[in-house]
Design an enzyme around this catalytic site. Structure first.
Site, short mmCIF file in Angstrom:
data_model
loop_
_atom_site.label_atom_id
_atom_site.label_comp_id
_atom_site.label_asym_id
_atom_site.label_seq_id
_atom_site.Cartn_x
_atom_site.Cartn_y
_atom_site.Cartn_z
N GLU A 1 66.81 -57.47 -3.82
CA GLU A 1 66.29 -56.01 -3.84
C GLU A 1 64.86 -56.29 -4.48
O GLU A 1 64.72 -56.65 -5.74
CB GLU A 1 67.23 -55.26 -4.78
N HIS B 1 79.12 -37.26 7.15
CA HIS B 1 79.45 -36.36 8.55
C HIS B 1 80.44 -36.75 9.45
O HIS B 1 80.74 -37.77 9.47
CB HIS B 1 77.75 -36.46 9.45
N SER C 1 71.43 -36.34 1.22
CA SER C 1 72.23 -35.38 1.03
C SER C 1 73.78 -35.74 0.55
O SER C 1 74.49 -34.96 0.10
CB SER C 1 72.34 -34.61 2.41
N ALA C 2 73.86 -36.98 0.44
CA ALA C 2 75.30 -37.52 -0.07
C ALA C 2 76.44 -36.94 0.86
O ALA C 2 77.58 -36.77 0.36
CB ALA C 2 75.59 -37.21 -1.45
N CYS D 1 74.98 -31.35 -21.51
CA CYS D 1 75.05 -30.83 -20.24
C CYS D 1 76.14 -31.23 -19.53
O CYS D 1 77.26 -30.93 -18.82
CB CYS D 1 74.07 -30.47 -19.43
N SER E 1 76.84 -41.89 6.21
CA SER E 1 78.11 -41.61 6.73
C SER E 1 78.79 -42.93 7.58
O SER E 1 79.90 -43.29 7.48
CB SER E 1 78.32 -40.51 7.64
N ARG F 1 63.59 -40.59 4.69
CA ARG F 1 64.58 -40.96 5.64
C ARG F 1 63.94 -41.94 6.77
O ARG F 1 62.83 -41.99 6.95
CB ARG F 1 64.98 -40.00 6.73
N CYS G 1 69.40 -29.26 -18.72
CA CYS G 1 68.30 -29.64 -19.62
C CYS G 1 67.22 -30.54 -19.21
O CYS G 1 66.34 -30.85 -19.86
CB CYS G 1 68.90 -29.57 -21.18
#
Lengths: 122, 494, 424
Positions: B33, B51, B47-48, B415, B354, B313, B450
């Site tokens: 990587e 589909h 969008s995680a 938070c 997906s 994308r 925050c």
């Protein structure tokens, strides 16, 4: 010749807009103050401007590596950078109490640098 | 020691899942990587969504792998112990003119083999989702759609791969192929040469460049398509499903969707960009989001945003291989024709996440067909356990955990209620989280309203303490992204 | 300190509001008073505000933030207030169960007879103002930078642009300059300064740091670290004007773009909120809509001066003590106070006219735009009966203004169904 100078008073958060009449370096009159400190400020600002300076110095053995400090009285504006250079050389050991003198008579001004808060030893 | 059976370039969700799939066999695998963390490219900003598969053109590889991949998610999420929620999704038509599009999608979905699709009446969809545009004329409901934690699945897959013997090298950038007698035998990297019998190209938006270095498919190009998103404050607005508008030629449109984390997200935009690193937020994009989301839900206000982000994308121009299907933006998951030793995963845009488990499975099938000889390990462990998350534990368990390690009592991110213990655990995990963003993606530190206001200075301090580095060496993500420049006073502050 | 026994008053937050509330509750005869704070020391954000300018009202002295805090901490300790530090409050219920988490004490539920919420405020972040561009390292809120510089002794950059002319932003401009960094400019989207005008003089003008009003940062450049920002003039709708963009090289962008009351716990407790301010609706005893749950300081609305925060804390602490001792009269009859002309927000939102029998009631307000002329604050009943008025030389959005309703206005106020406060 009388000159008019516009100033914003920094003595308190109100920030009054002052007008000073100045002749040959002498302040003749100040208007726009909400209190008498405004006049004192304008006179000082136009003849011998000074500021309170707050900063930090290194400290070891406390809960934080820096101790907040402040001048005990306003110092001449022209000395601010020299003051900062002095503060860079200071190394303290905790504990320190609020108002302890950290640097006395800094730069021969008769003004001290004092601790702004306690720093407990850990 | 620089010889492997397989080298995978790119540790996004595809590369990491391929690595994990291969780790079950008695072969040596290297996963490289170029960034400082796995899953930090396209896999970190999308969008995680998992589909259902009614959207891709029937007959395309996208359709096949989406539907196949969707079915694999329950098992995958269970084995990797990551969040996945099959909440279903809706395509909502607005006005009578959009209504016929639902029938087309339904028909397409049936042909793709999507289970359980239902058309829903205008009244029913408005009952289920009260804040919807009153002009909603109907909806297509796909119960098999879901949401996943895209960070977690990549990290967990890579971690599971490493635990099963895959070698992972971060900060290692591909620089070219080593080609010997018409066959790829290895790669050059910024950290030296590595040799292998097979190389898997899983380089996201760079997959075309990597292919071209081997002389493969010079006509294939990826033009990144940027998607901007806004994450909303859950106190202002929350839904627990996924809403699509009727798709257009620009893609699936601006969605309103939940995350496994409970936030609602608006996005993405869809804009082709020339620069493969251009993840900027733009005023145009923000306007586009506002205009389009209000079509579905007029009451949403982007002033409720707590964070914005953009992802790229990997949109390619690959022609669908199915002669019955006229489609020019298909996935490429294939063995290169022009040269031996290379398998390409390219053009993996939506529904790539997906489809990712199916893509990984397909790569293994391709390798199997090459006769590389894949024999299963006796001791392969598909299970990876998440580390403790006090917020989600019953009080008694949480108390016991704090007694064992008091750092699980100290909250660093207000938070999201993330503790010092969780952060420290990730710093010392099998794939150590050594940057702020790495910690953020694993623990959700700093993702709340925050946005790091309280935690940032503290996380930098913890990272420095745990790694023995100076605070000045702690980075947001890649080298060169240090938070701090120097000690304020001349001498080093220890 | 026994944590399992019932506390009289638990105060959440050891900043100026919480410290004053704790001291007041103790002084009003509450034996068991506990202040809880997430930091490892009391004092709240004052500890990183090393500059002077605090305490002119309270002590008639110009103190640095840590000194102001120290005096209250010493006072609280002398008064016998208990502290639970390095501990985060996770939840507060309407029957005063306080769930906390800390390294030393673990996960615990504490019980009290009354609670004062004094969590302060937080800074608006980049996302809330949606600055376009990349997301590199080097974009920080002014408060984050302030903590690094003043508490940790670490510099977050070499060359800065500061967006927003709030006080913290201007104070950080001076602080960074004094520590040897360069502040290229301060950029303010509004046509006027958002902080105190004295900070313009002593933080910016003293160091020749340029201030650009009617400008904003329209883009951030740099993939890893900030490389530059684009500064543009804005039109009347605060949108960047095409053709005015200027690229300013810098490695850090500081944001001083406003503060938001921190009310996660308040909301979770089901307290009625003032959506405009982002704080709870309070009456003149600093009670929320949940009896026994009091609030003080920046959780209610963002103050300009710490002295007023302390005053509010004292008042909330006293009310909590009254509640514990059964002396709090509760809300006999309250009437709403509404903002009229030129008033952006007003606190308290409710007053109990009965309180006027024993004391005056002070209304604090923020104006919606700068009024650089002599103005009059007027409190009226709906039938235009004037309840109170006060003349001011000017009024600015950055500076809170107040007006008191005197005790002798009781008869007029008691007859009104609501009060309207406006500037004329």
């Amino acid at each position: 010749m009388i000159e008019e100078k516009k100033l914003i008073c920094v003595t308190c958060p109100r920030g009054c807009q002052l007008t000073a009449e100045v002749e040959d370096g002498c302040v003749l009159d100040v208007s726009g103050c909400s209190c008498k400190r405004g006049k004192t400020y304008a006179e000082a600002e136009l003849t011998d401007p000074r500021r309170m300076i707050a900063s930090t110095v290194r400290i070891s053995g406390g809960i934080h590596p820096m101790l907040p400090v402040t001048t005990s009285a306003p110092i001449p504006k022209g000395l601010i950078l020299q003051l900062m250079a002095v503060l860079r050389t200071v190394d303290l050991q905790a504990p320190v109490r609020m108002n302890d003198v950290i640097v006395s008579n800094v730069l021969g001004t008769g003004i001290d640098v004092i601790a702004s808060a306690d720093m407990e030893k850990v | 020691m620089n010889n492997f059976d397989v080298i995978i370039i790119g540790a996004g969700v595809i590369g990491s899942l391929v690595a994990r799939e291969l780790s079950r066999y008695q072969i040596s695998v290297l996963l490289i990587e170029r960034n400082s963390d796995v899953g930090s490219g396209t896999s970190a900003a999308n969008s995680a969504l998992v589909h259902a598969g009614y959207d891709p053109i029937p007959g395309s590889l996208k359709a096949e792998l989406n539907v196949r991949g969707n079915r694999m998610w329950d098992k995958l999420a269970a084995e990797l112990d990551v969040d996945f929620k099959r909440c279903g999704d809706y395509v909502v038509s607005i006005g009578a003119e959009e209504l016929p599009a639902l029938d087309i999608l339904l028909e397409q979905g049936k042909r793709n083999g999507v289970p359980g699709l239902q058309l829903i009446s205008s009244d029913e969809i408005k009952r289920r989702i009260p804040l919807l545009n009153p002009d909603a004329s109907g909806a297509l409901f796909a119960p098999s759609a879901g949401v996943c934690d895209t960070f977690a699945v990549t990290i967990a897959a890579a971690e599971n791969a490493v635990e099963n013997g895959v070698k992972l090298l971060l900060n290692t950038a591909f620089e070219g192929f080593i080609i010997d007698s018409g066959r790829i035998t290895g790669i050059h990297t910024n950290r030296g040469d590595f040799h292998a019998r097979w190389v898997v190209n899983a380089t996201g938006v760079y997959a075309d460049d990597v292919m071209h270095q081997a002389g493969v498919r010079p006509e294939f190009r990826i033009v990144p398509r940027r998607g901007e998103y806004c994450i909303l404050d859950p106190d202002s607005f929350k839904i627990d499903t996924v809403l699509f508008p009727v798709p257009s030629e620009k893609g699936k449109g601006v969605l309103i969707f939940t995350t496994t984390h409970g936030n609602t997200v608006i996005g993405p935009t869809s804009e082709f960009v020339a620069d493969k690193e251009d993840k900027a937020i733009t005023p145009v994009g923000q306007e586009y989001l506002t205009a389009n989301m209000n079509k579905l839900m007029p009451s949403i206000d982007l002033r409720w945003t707590i964070a914005t982000f953009a992802g790229l994308r990997a949109s390619g121009n690959a022609v669908c291989k199915n002669p019955m299907t006229d489609y020019r933006a298909d996935f490429i998951v294939e063995k290169a024709d022009e040269i031996e030793g290379l398998i390409n995963c390219a053009g993996i845009e939506s529904p790539g996440l997906s489809a990712s488990p199916a893509i990984a499975a397909r790569v293994v099938e391709i390798l199997q067909e090459t006769g590389i000889g894949l024999n299963e390990k006796a001791d392969w462990n598909p299970q990876r356990k998440r580390r403790p998350v006090p917020k989600h534990m019953p009080d008694a368990d949480r108390q016991r955990l704090i007694e064992r390690d008091p750092r699980y009592g100290r909250i660093i991110c207000r938070c999201e209620e993330v503790t010092e213990g969780e952060i420290v655990a990730e710093i010392h995990a099998p794939i150590p989280a050594l940057t702020y963003d790495a910690i953020k993606r694993r623990t959700w530190t700093g993702t709340g309203r925050c946005q790091g206001g309280f935690d940032m200075t503290r996380v930098v301090e913890i990272l420095a303490r745990e790694t023995g580095l100076s605070p000045m060496e702690i980075c947001k993500n890649e080298p060169g992204s240090a938070f701090l420049s120097r000690a304020s006073k001349k001498a080093e502050v220890s | 300190m026994n944590l399992t026994e019932l506390f009289d008053v638990i105060v959440i937050g050891a900043g100026p509001a919480g410290l004053a509330a704790g001291i007041a509750a103790r002084e009003q005869g509450c034996d068991r008073v506990l202040i809880i704070d997430r930091d490892i020391e009391a004092g709240g954000i004052l500890q990183q505000c090393v500059h002077s300018g605090f305490g002119l009202e309270t002590f008639k002295e110009d103190l640095p933030g840590p000194s102001y805090a120290q005096r209250f901490i010493d006072q609280a300790k002398a008064a016998g207030v208990n502290f639970l530090l390095d501990t985060m409050v996770l939840n507060v219920t309407r029957d005063f169960q306080v769930t906390v988490s800390g390294a030393r004490i673990g996960l615990k539920v504490l019980n009290a007879k009354a609670v004062v919420l004094a969590m302060g405020c937080r800074e608006r972040s980049r996302a809330q103002i949606r600055v376009p561009g990349t997301r590199p390292a080097g974009v920080y809120t002014a408060g984050t930078a302030q903590r690094w510089v003043n508490i940790d002794g670490l510099m977050p950059g070499k060359r800065f642009v500061i967006l927003g002319s709030g006080d913290i932003g201007m104070i950080m401009a001076r602080r960074l300059t004094l520590e040897g960094a360069e502040v290229a400019r301060v950029v303010e989207i509004m046509p006027y300064l958002s902080g105190l005008s004295r900070n313009l003089v002593q933080c910016l003008q003293d160091y020749d740091i340029p201030l650009f009003l009617n400008h904003t940062v329209s883009r951030i450049y740099g993939n890893r670290r900030v490389e530059a920002v684009e500064v543009s003039a804005v039109d009347g709708q605060r949108n960047p004007l095409p053709g005015t963009a200027e690229r300013i090289e810098c490695d850090t962008l500081l944001l001083s773009v406003g503060l938001i009351p921190e009310n996660e716990l308040t909301r979770k407790a089901g307290v009625k909120m003032d959506q405009r301010i982002g704080g709870p609706v309070v009456d003149n005893t600093y009670s929320t809509s949940v009896p026994g749950l009091f609030v003080a300081g920046n959780v209610v609305h963002v103050y300009d001066l710490v002295d007023y925060v302390s005053q509010a804390g004292t008042k909330a602490g006293r009310s909590a003590a009254d509640f514990v001792h059964g002396r709090w009269l509760g809300l006999q009859k309250t009437i709403p106070v509404q903002g009229g002309a030129e008033v952006r927000s007003v606190v308290p939102q409710l007053i109990c006219p009965e309180s006027l029998k024993t004391e005056e009631i002070v209304l604090q307000l923020r104006v919606s735009s700068p009024l650089e002329r002599s103005v009059e604050i007027v409190v009226q009943a709906p039938d235009d009966t004037i309840i109170a008025k006060r003349r001011l030389p000017y009024a600015r959005p950055g500076e809170m203004v107040s007006i008191s309703i005197p005790s002798d206005a009781y008869n007029l106020a008691a007859k009104a169904e609501r009060l309207i406060v406006s500037l004329v």
